[in-house]
Write a protein that holds these residues in place. Structure first.
Motif, PDB file in Angstrom:
ATOM      1  N   ALA A 175     -28.968 -22.820 -16.002  1.00  0.00           N
ATOM      2  CA  ALA A 175     -28.295 -23.670 -16.617  1.00  0.00           C
ATOM      3  C   ALA A 175     -26.958 -23.466 -17.037  1.00  0.00           C
ATOM      4  O   ALA A 175     -26.632 -22.214 -17.626  1.00  0.00           O
ATOM      5  N   ALA A 176     -25.824 -24.143 -16.956  1.00  0.00           N
ATOM      6  CA  ALA A 176     -24.504 -24.149 -17.527  1.00  0.00           C
ATOM      7  C   ALA A 176     -24.081 -25.363 -18.307  1.00  0.00           C
ATOM      8  O   ALA A 176     -24.684 -26.520 -18.222  1.00  0.00           O
ATOM      9  N   LEU A 177     -23.186 -25.298 -19.347  1.00  0.00           N
ATOM     10  CA  LEU A 177     -22.746 -26.287 -20.292  1.00  0.00           C
ATOM     11  C   LEU A 177     -21.368 -25.934 -20.653  1.00  0.00           C
ATOM     12  O   LEU A 177     -21.059 -24.919 -20.842  1.00  0.00           O
ATOM     13  N   SER A 178     -20.522 -27.097 -20.656  1.00  0.00           N
ATOM     14  CA  SER A 178     -19.097 -26.986 -21.005  1.00  0.00           C
ATOM     15  C   SER A 178     -18.817 -28.321 -21.932  1.00  0.00           C
ATOM     16  O   SER A 178     -19.680 -29.380 -21.974  1.00  0.00           O
ATOM     17  N   ALA A 179     -18.249 -28.084 -22.998  1.00  0.00           N
ATOM     18  CA  ALA A 179     -18.024 -29.213 -24.030  1.00  0.00           C
ATOM     19  C   ALA A 179     -16.516 -29.166 -24.765  1.00  0.00           C
ATOM     20  O   ALA A 179     -16.316 -27.823 -24.785  1.00  0.00           O
ATOM     21  N   HIS A 180     -16.155 -30.030 -25.294  1.00  0.00           N
ATOM     22  CA  HIS A 180     -14.822 -29.909 -26.342  1.00  0.00           C
ATOM     23  C   HIS A 180     -15.842 -30.155 -27.705  1.00  0.00           C
ATOM     24  O   HIS A 180     -16.174 -31.388 -27.596  1.00  0.00           O
ATOM     25  N   VAL A 181     -15.391 -29.261 -28.474  1.00  0.00           N
ATOM     26  CA  VAL A 181     -15.881 -29.407 -29.803  1.00  0.00           C
ATOM     27  C   VAL A 181     -14.861 -29.544 -30.889  1.00  0.00           C
ATOM     28  O   VAL A 181     -13.993 -28.658 -31.013  1.00  0.00           O
ATOM     29  N   LEU A 182     -14.825 -30.612 -31.528  1.00  0.00           N
ATOM     30  CA  LEU A 182     -13.755 -30.713 -32.562  1.00  0.00           C
ATOM     31  C   LEU A 182     -14.159 -30.625 -34.044  1.00  0.00           C
ATOM     32  O   LEU A 182     -15.408 -30.936 -34.216  1.00  0.00           O
ATOM     33  N   VAL A 183     -13.708 -29.489 -34.778  1.00  0.00           N
ATOM     34  CA  VAL A 183     -14.265 -29.415 -36.151  1.00  0.00           C
ATOM     35  C   VAL A 183     -13.266 -29.890 -37.330  1.00  0.00           C
ATOM     36  O   VAL A 183     -12.255 -29.875 -37.047  1.00  0.00           O
ATOM     37  N   ASP A 184     -14.048 -29.522 -38.347  1.00  0.00           N
ATOM     38  CA  ASP A 184     -13.177 -29.981 -39.631  1.00  0.00           C
ATOM     39  C   ASP A 184     -11.613 -28.909 -39.648  1.00  0.00           C
ATOM     40  O   ASP A 184     -12.146 -27.550 -39.482  1.00  0.00           O
ATOM     41  N   PRO A 185     -10.752 -29.590 -40.066  1.00  0.00           N
ATOM     42  CA  PRO A 185      -9.302 -28.686 -39.956  1.00  0.00           C
ATOM     43  C   PRO A 185      -9.548 -27.207 -40.920  1.00  0.00           C
ATOM     44  O   PRO A 185      -8.833 -26.110 -40.627  1.00  0.00           O
ATOM     45  N   SER A 186     -10.370 -27.428 -41.739  1.00  0.00           N
ATOM     46  CA  SER A 186     -10.581 -26.002 -42.652  1.00  0.00           C
ATOM     47  C   SER A 186     -11.567 -25.174 -42.138  1.00  0.00           C
ATOM     48  O   SER A 186     -11.834 -24.080 -42.863  1.00  0.00           O
ATOM     49  N   ALA A 187     -12.262 -25.636 -41.136  1.00  0.00           N
ATOM     50  CA  ALA A 187     -13.349 -24.626 -40.618  1.00  0.00           C
ATOM     51  C   ALA A 187     -12.995 -23.617 -39.916  1.00  0.00           C
ATOM     52  O   ALA A 187     -11.780 -23.594 -39.365  1.00  0.00           O
ATOM     53  N   ASP A 188     -13.707 -22.644 -39.417  1.00  0.00           N
ATOM     54  CA  ASP A 188     -13.630 -21.380 -38.768  1.00  0.00           C
ATOM     55  C   ASP A 188     -13.889 -21.764 -37.287  1.00  0.00           C
ATOM     56  O   ASP A 188     -15.332 -21.698 -36.817  1.00  0.00           O
ATOM     57  N   CYS A 189     -13.045 -21.868 -36.375  1.00  0.00           N
ATOM     58  CA  CYS A 189     -13.460 -22.459 -35.186  1.00  0.00           C
ATOM     59  C   CYS A 189     -14.331 -21.550 -34.444  1.00  0.00           C
ATOM     60  O   CYS A 189     -15.381 -21.701 -33.601  1.00  0.00           O
ATOM     61  N   HIS A 190     -14.042 -20.139 -34.444  1.00  0.00           N
ATOM     62  CA  HIS A 190     -14.715 -18.852 -33.771  1.00  0.00           C
ATOM     63  C   HIS A 190     -16.090 -19.030 -34.282  1.00  0.00           C
ATOM     64  O   HIS A 190     -17.221 -18.745 -33.615  1.00  0.00           O
TER      65      HIS A 190
END
Length: 321
Positions: free
Chosen positions: A252-267
């Motif tokens: 199985a494979a998955l792709s997505a665009h995830v938006l996070v809080d501006p103060s959060a650590d994306c990594h």
């Protein structure tokens, strides 16, 4: 670390070799018996025996394709084939399924015709061949069951042989009925039972391989549920452009665009999402674009936004089931 990787690869190679031996042993048993069954079916004028041989031919073909697909799947990706040739087994599964459906149509027609005008059938020979077929298919089923059945190829081959075992049981019963009562239509009824088994196996292969070709989510995976769980992770504002598909059986494979809080650590959010997908759904191949939720990125569908052509629904923290 390199030593662990080497051992891991060596283990996979040993597994493939063992699977190959099991499949080859089953193939030799099936081919040898199939030839004898065709000869016996012609001598006994038994459609049930000949239909069983036709089913065994598809069993043999499924095993051959599984062996070939195992070798092809082991080749590394190159050129334009960025996933390698992993989907070759899905092509073969589709072909095997279509073949089974065609055989179903033929044997259904012949079975009905022989119900109306039954030929003379030698019940004794049908019983002998049927019993021998049960023994051969029990051995072949046992051999294939020892291989890795997570592959659609190997599982398809296993189901083919298992269904053929059921068919031989029906054939043997028909032979006994003919011996005891002289009712030759029992042979045609047994052939129709075989056709029903072919229909079940063939439709299953076509359905499962068709899902892969149509880029559908793997069976048992609900993209809405997955999106909701991703959105429920801390600091996630929204998940959209979520795609879940199957490259080949078990991959199985998955792709997505995830938006996070501006103060959060994306990594950190990306790592947490990858762990969620792996531990909860067994998805190891993920491509995640993680961005801070700026006003521009939140205008989904706006021609001036980043995602001017969104695919599927967006998932927000409250959307989890």
């Amino acid at each position: 670390m390199s030593g662990d990787a080497h051992g891991h690869g060596h283990g996979h190679a040993l597994t493939r070799e063992a699977d190959g031996r099991y499949l080859t042993g089953a193939l030799l048993l099936i081919v040898a018996f199939m030839v004898g069954e065709v000869i016996a079916g012609l001598i006994a004028h038994s459609l049930a025996l000949i239909s069983d041989a036709g089913h065994m031919l598809t069993d043999a073909a499924a095993i051959v394709v599984a062996l070939i697909a195992m070798r092809i799947a082991a080749r590394p990706p190159q050129g334009g084939f960025t996933y390698g040739l992993r989907r070759a087994e899905i092509i073969s599964a589709q072909a095997n399924g279509i073949t089974l459906l065609l055989l179903t149509a033929y044997f259904t027609y012949e079975g009905i015709r022989r119900l109306i005008t039954p030929p003379e059938v030698e019940g004794g020979l049908v019983v002998v061949i049927g019993l021998a077929g049960i023994v051969v298919n029990l051995a072949a089923t046992w051999l294939i069951s020892r291989a890795n059945r997570t592959s659609l190829n190997i599982e398809g081959a296993f189901q083919h042989v298992l269904n053929d075992l059921y068919a031989f049981i029906a054939t043997t019963v028909a032979g006994v009925v003919i011996l005891l009562t002289g009712w030759s239509q029992a042979d045609a009824l047994a052939a129709l039972v075989v056709a029903a088994l072919m229909l079940k196996a063939g439709w299953g292969l076509v359905r499962d391989s068709g899902r892969v070709f149509m880029e559908a989510a793997p069976a048992g995976m609900n993209p809405n549920e997955i999106g909701g769980r991703m959105a429920a992770l801390g600091s996630v504002v929204e998940v959209h452009d979520l795609h879940v598909w199957e490259v080949t059986s078990g991959y199985a494979a998955l792709s997505a665009h995830v938006l996070v809080d501006p103060s959060a650590d994306c990594h950190a959010i990306r790592l947490a999402t990858e762990h969620l997908l792996h531990d909860t759904y067994g998805i190891e191949h993920t491509t995640l674009q993680v961005d801070h939720a700026t006003p521009e990125l939140l205008r989904i569908g706006d021609p001036n936004s980043h995602c001017h052509d969104p695919h599927g629904p967006s998932h927000k923290p409250e959307s989890i089931a």
